[in-house]
Structures are given as structure tokens and as C-alpha cells.
Design a protein around this motif. Structure first.
Motif, PDB file in Angstrom:
ATOM      1  N   MET A 149       0.876  -1.336  -0.001  1.00 22.32           N
ATOM      2  CA  MET A 149       0.223  -0.065   0.092  1.00 22.32           C
ATOM      3  C   MET A 149       0.803   1.226   0.115  1.00 22.32           C
ATOM      4  O   MET A 149       2.060   1.241   0.569  1.00 22.32           O
ATOM      5  CB  MET A 149      -1.025   0.235   1.261  1.00 22.32           C
ATOM      6  CG  MET A 149      -2.055  -1.114   1.318  1.00 22.32           C
ATOM      7  SD  MET A 149      -3.221  -1.137   0.277  1.00 22.32           S
ATOM      8  CE  MET A 149      -4.324   0.241   0.806  1.00 22.32           C
ATOM      9  N   THR A 158      -4.527   7.693  -8.285  1.00 19.37           N
ATOM     10  CA  THR A 158      -6.107   7.448  -8.314  1.00 19.37           C
ATOM     11  C   THR A 158      -6.837   7.847  -9.455  1.00 19.37           C
ATOM     12  O   THR A 158      -8.164   7.520  -9.471  1.00 19.37           O
ATOM     13  CB  THR A 158      -6.701   8.262  -7.023  1.00 19.37           C
ATOM     14  OG1 THR A 158      -6.421   9.894  -7.190  1.00 19.37           O
ATOM     15  CG2 THR A 158      -5.980   8.119  -5.809  1.00 19.37           C
ATOM     16  N   SER A 216      -7.684   1.768  -8.262  1.00 19.63           N
ATOM     17  CA  SER A 216      -6.690   2.289  -7.240  1.00 19.63           C
ATOM     18  C   SER A 216      -6.713   2.279  -5.807  1.00 19.63           C
ATOM     19  O   SER A 216      -5.895   2.024  -5.056  1.00 19.63           O
ATOM     20  CB  SER A 216      -6.024   3.689  -7.685  1.00 19.63           C
ATOM     21  OG  SER A 216      -7.105   4.437  -7.604  1.00 19.63           O
ATOM     22  N   SER A 217      -7.783   1.883  -5.291  1.00 18.41           N
ATOM     23  CA  SER A 217      -8.234   1.959  -4.139  1.00 18.41           C
ATOM     24  C   SER A 217      -7.790   0.682  -3.043  1.00 18.41           C
ATOM     25  O   SER A 217      -7.561   0.864  -1.980  1.00 18.41           O
ATOM     26  CB  SER A 217      -9.640   2.111  -3.907  1.00 18.41           C
ATOM     27  OG  SER A 217     -10.428   1.092  -4.234  1.00 18.41           O
ATOM     28  N   VAL A 250      -3.672   2.605  -3.139  1.00 19.21           N
ATOM     29  CA  VAL A 250      -3.424   3.924  -2.566  1.00 19.21           C
ATOM     30  C   VAL A 250      -4.141   3.925  -1.181  1.00 19.21           C
ATOM     31  O   VAL A 250      -5.422   4.064  -1.167  1.00 19.21           O
ATOM     32  CB  VAL A 250      -4.104   4.931  -3.535  1.00 19.21           C
ATOM     33  CG1 VAL A 250      -3.804   6.275  -3.066  1.00 19.21           C
ATOM     34  CG2 VAL A 250      -3.297   4.751  -4.916  1.00 19.21           C
ATOM     35  N   GLU A 251      -3.314   4.382  -0.342  1.00 16.87           N
ATOM     36  CA  GLU A 251      -4.025   4.359   1.030  1.00 16.87           C
ATOM     37  C   GLU A 251      -4.432   5.851   1.399  1.00 16.87           C
ATOM     38  O   GLU A 251      -5.385   6.157   1.824  1.00 16.87           O
ATOM     39  CB  GLU A 251      -2.984   3.811   2.141  1.00 16.87           C
ATOM     40  CG  GLU A 251      -3.698   3.179   3.177  1.00 16.87           C
ATOM     41  CD  GLU A 251      -4.391   3.857   4.321  1.00 16.87           C
ATOM     42  OE1 GLU A 251      -5.473   3.719   4.925  1.00 16.87           O
ATOM     43  OE2 GLU A 251      -3.694   5.073   4.612  1.00 16.87           O
ATOM     44  N   ARG A 252      -3.454   6.927   1.605  1.00 14.33           N
ATOM     45  CA  ARG A 252      -4.000   8.116   1.688  1.00 14.33           C
ATOM     46  C   ARG A 252      -2.707   9.327   1.349  1.00 14.33           C
ATOM     47  O   ARG A 252      -1.791   8.732   0.981  1.00 14.33           O
ATOM     48  CB  ARG A 252      -4.176   8.225   3.285  1.00 14.33           C
ATOM     49  CG  ARG A 252      -2.967   8.271   4.054  1.00 14.33           C
ATOM     50  CD  ARG A 252      -3.020   8.272   5.534  1.00 14.33           C
ATOM     51  NE  ARG A 252      -3.611   7.069   6.194  1.00 14.33           N
ATOM     52  CZ  ARG A 252      -4.006   6.879   7.177  1.00 14.33           C
ATOM     53  NH1 ARG A 252      -3.825   7.673   8.235  1.00 14.33           N
ATOM     54  NH2 ARG A 252      -4.517   5.672   7.723  1.00 14.33           N
ATOM     55  N   ILE A 292      -6.150  13.463   2.267  1.00 13.72           N
ATOM     56  CA  ILE A 292      -6.684  12.552   1.113  1.00 13.72           C
ATOM     57  C   ILE A 292      -6.838  11.285   1.531  1.00 13.72           C
ATOM     58  O   ILE A 292      -6.078  10.405   1.896  1.00 13.72           O
ATOM     59  CB  ILE A 292      -5.535  12.717  -0.355  1.00 13.72           C
ATOM     60  CG1 ILE A 292      -5.025  13.938  -0.549  1.00 13.72           C
ATOM     61  CG2 ILE A 292      -6.200  11.997  -1.328  1.00 13.72           C
ATOM     62  CD1 ILE A 292      -6.077  15.191  -0.797  1.00 13.72           C
ATOM     63  N   TYR A 320      -8.243   7.994   1.215  1.00 15.07           N
ATOM     64  CA  TYR A 320      -8.781   7.387   0.042  1.00 15.07           C
ATOM     65  C   TYR A 320      -9.473   6.258   0.628  1.00 15.07           C
ATOM     66  O   TYR A 320     -10.553   5.343   0.013  1.00 15.07           O
ATOM     67  CB  TYR A 320      -7.764   6.877  -0.969  1.00 15.07           C
ATOM     68  CG  TYR A 320      -8.258   6.816  -2.401  1.00 15.07           C
ATOM     69  CD1 TYR A 320      -8.843   7.740  -2.890  1.00 15.07           C
ATOM     70  CD2 TYR A 320      -8.014   5.782  -3.121  1.00 15.07           C
ATOM     71  CE1 TYR A 320      -9.334   7.715  -4.334  1.00 15.07           C
ATOM     72  CE2 TYR A 320      -8.341   5.395  -4.402  1.00 15.07           C
ATOM     73  CZ  TYR A 320      -9.012   6.386  -5.034  1.00 15.07           C
ATOM     74  OH  TYR A 320      -9.621   6.472  -6.145  1.00 15.07           O
ATOM     75  N   THR A 321      -8.918   5.557   1.831  1.00  9.64           N
ATOM     76  CA  THR A 321      -9.481   4.463   2.583  1.00  9.64           C
ATOM     77  C   THR A 321     -10.562   4.648   3.549  1.00  9.64           C
ATOM     78  O   THR A 321     -10.464   5.941   4.068  1.00  9.64           O
ATOM     79  CB  THR A 321      -8.431   3.565   2.847  1.00  9.64           C
ATOM     80  OG1 THR A 321      -7.624   4.263   3.985  1.00  9.64           O
ATOM     81  CG2 THR A 321      -7.482   3.050   1.799  1.00  9.64           C
ATOM     82  N   ARG A 323     -14.712  12.804 -11.856  1.00 12.68           N
ATOM     83  CA  ARG A 323     -13.560  13.309 -10.942  1.00 12.68           C
ATOM     84  C   ARG A 323     -13.698  14.932 -11.504  1.00 12.68           C
ATOM     85  O   ARG A 323     -13.243  15.712 -10.417  1.00 12.68           O
ATOM     86  CB  ARG A 323     -12.284  12.736 -11.166  1.00 12.68           C
ATOM     87  CG  ARG A 323     -12.321  11.357 -10.331  1.00 12.68           C
ATOM     88  CD  ARG A 323     -11.086  10.375 -10.676  1.00 12.68           C
ATOM     89  NE  ARG A 323      -9.938  10.833 -10.900  1.00 12.68           N
ATOM     90  CZ  ARG A 323      -8.838  10.698  -9.825  1.00 12.68           C
ATOM     91  NH1 ARG A 323      -8.965  10.240  -8.623  1.00 12.68           N
ATOM     92  NH2 ARG A 323      -7.546  11.274 -10.209  1.00 12.68           N
TER      93      ARG A 323
END
Lengths: 155, 155
Positions: free
Chosen positions: A16, A33, A38-39, A42-44, B47, B49-50, B139
Motif C-alpha cells: 500500500m 487515483t 487504485s483503492s 493507494v491508502e492516503r 486525501i 482514500y480508504t 472526477r
């Protein structure tokens, strides 16, 4: 190298990713993203535009900022290490630079420092002087270099 | 509305801005920081994402995620309120949606929920079904709507 390939490699390696961005302002995590699916990779992203944000979100030390300035490999290292420490990820890239117009802190426009932190490996840092290409071009070049660094780490 | 005008209005009102982004993945903060001089207005971007990132960085409650799903006005509200609570800013926008391809959580592709939190005002939320325009277009439309919400808050 395509971003889709990069994500596939990360997915296969069960890695990740987090980003810690200053001058690119989210462009790296936005590029990651862009790709459907991508989720699961890609964590953050920590978009730390101010020094306060670098300290709060990533644990960058005030002393490091004061001594070396925000655009330095020392700060890039603490940003990348901080992203790895503050998110459930195995790989993090950091970007801090002077997109311009104009230089600052006695550093030239177009200078960008990068950090790459990875579980089980030493953190690497790098400085590139992209030159006075204009704000958009410096930011894009920095984004692409950060993506290339992630790709290298996964290869 | 241009982003430069938006930043000027924020600067004149001494308002700092944060973003809390899921499906846009950093595109809103990247657009804000496209403009030279944005660093006196743009404070940081979360950001998230999770779901884990939404909880860690913004204090979104697990129960809210479980009950309503990540793409909901309830989560958008907690994201925007969390950005205001976790950053030294006066204005925050949040974005959580289904960029696609494909829907999820029994929600249609193209659905995006927004939150707008401002010191001294009630937090507002909104859902827009942009439709199955394709990932890039959803997006971009979500990014532009988030910028318009910030602009409205400053007008």
C-alpha cells in the motif's frame, strides 16, 4: 512506466502506498487515483502545504525546518518517514520544492527534494534542480519523478 | 469563477482552506495550489482514500461508515467537520463519491457527496448524481463543484 503498471506491481506485492506532498499539492496522489481499482493500493495522501501541516501530519521537527528549510533533503526524509509511520502503508514518497515563480530561502526556483521510504529498506532522498521551467512544468516534472521513484521501489 | 479569484477572496477575508478528498484523490487541493501564492491560503489536504484514513485523519466514525457507506452525506459531513477540527483553517470542503467505472454499495456510478464546513456557520452537505460520464469526467466535475462550493462560501 505507466501508473497502471505501477499499481499492478504494488498490488501483486501487496504494497500500500501513501504520498506526502508539498509543492505538488496532491498531484501525485491524484495521478495514482486516476486509475480504476487504485483503492486497493493507494491508502492516503498527506498534502502538507504549510510547515505547520508538515509538523502536525507527518511529525517533521520544527528544528529540521528551521535549520535546513522546508525545501531540503532533511525535511523530505522526515516527510517520507512520517508518512510510513502515520499510515498503514509499506511505501511512501515525499516531495517538497520551489515550484515558483521565483526562488526562496536562498534556493533556486525549480529545486525539488524527494524522499522514498519503504518498510525494510533505508530511506532515500534526492534533490533535482529542474530549473525555472515555470510553475506548471516544475510541478508536473516533480510529479512524474515521484511516480518514477515509486516505480523503481517496486521493481 | 477562477481559482485565482477564489484565492484572492480567501486571502482578503483571512481565510485558510483545507480539503478532505476521497474520489477526487487530491485534485481539488492540486487545483488550488496551481496558482502562485496559494501558500498563504491553502493550509493542507487530507486525501483519505480508504475508510481507515477517513477515520484516522478526520475522525469519521466507523458507525457512520457502516450505517450509511463511505459515499453518503453523513460521511461527507464528518469529513468536512473533521478537516475543520484537525487543521488551523476556517473553511473546508469534502468530497466522497463513486468515480467508476461501475457503481458500488448499491449506489450509482457518478454519485458524489460534498460537505462544506465553515467557522461560524452550519455545515452543509449535498449529493450530485453526475451520471456515468466516465471516471475522468466524474472526477473533474466533482473537483469543479468543490471549487464552486468554496467560492460560494467566500462570496
Amino acid at each position: 512506466m505507466t501508473v497502471a503498471d505501477l499499481l499492478d506491481r504494488a498490488r501483486n506485492a501487496k504494497v500500500m502506498i501513501a504520498t506526502a506532498e508539498s509543492c505538488t499539492g496532491g498531484m501525485v496522489v491524484a495521478a495514482l487515483t486516476d486509475i480504476p481499482g487504485s483503492s486497493d493500493v493507494v491508502e492516503r495522501g498527506f498534502i502538507t502545504y504549510t510547515n505547520q501541516a508538515k509538523q502536525d501530519m507527518l511529525g517533521v521537527r520544527a528544528q529540521t525546518l528551521d535549520t535546513f528549510g522546508a525545501v531540503s533533503e532533511q525535511v523530505a526524509r522526515e516527510m517520507a518517514d512520517g508518512a510510513l509511520a502515520h499510515a498503514p502503508v509499506q511505501l511512501a514518497v515525499s516531495i517538497t520544492g520551489i515550484a515558483g515563480p521565483g526562488g526562496s530561502e536562498f534556493k533556486p526556483e525549480g529545486r525539488v527534494c524527494f524522499g522514498l521510504a519503504q518498510i525494510g529498506a533505508d530511506t532515500r532522498t534526492e534533490t533535482i534542480d529542474f530549473g525555472a521551467l515555470g510553475r506548471d512544468n516544475v510541478r508536473r516534472a516533480a510529479r512524474d519523478h515521484a511516480l518514477a521513484l515509486l516505480d523503481t521501489a517496486l521493481s
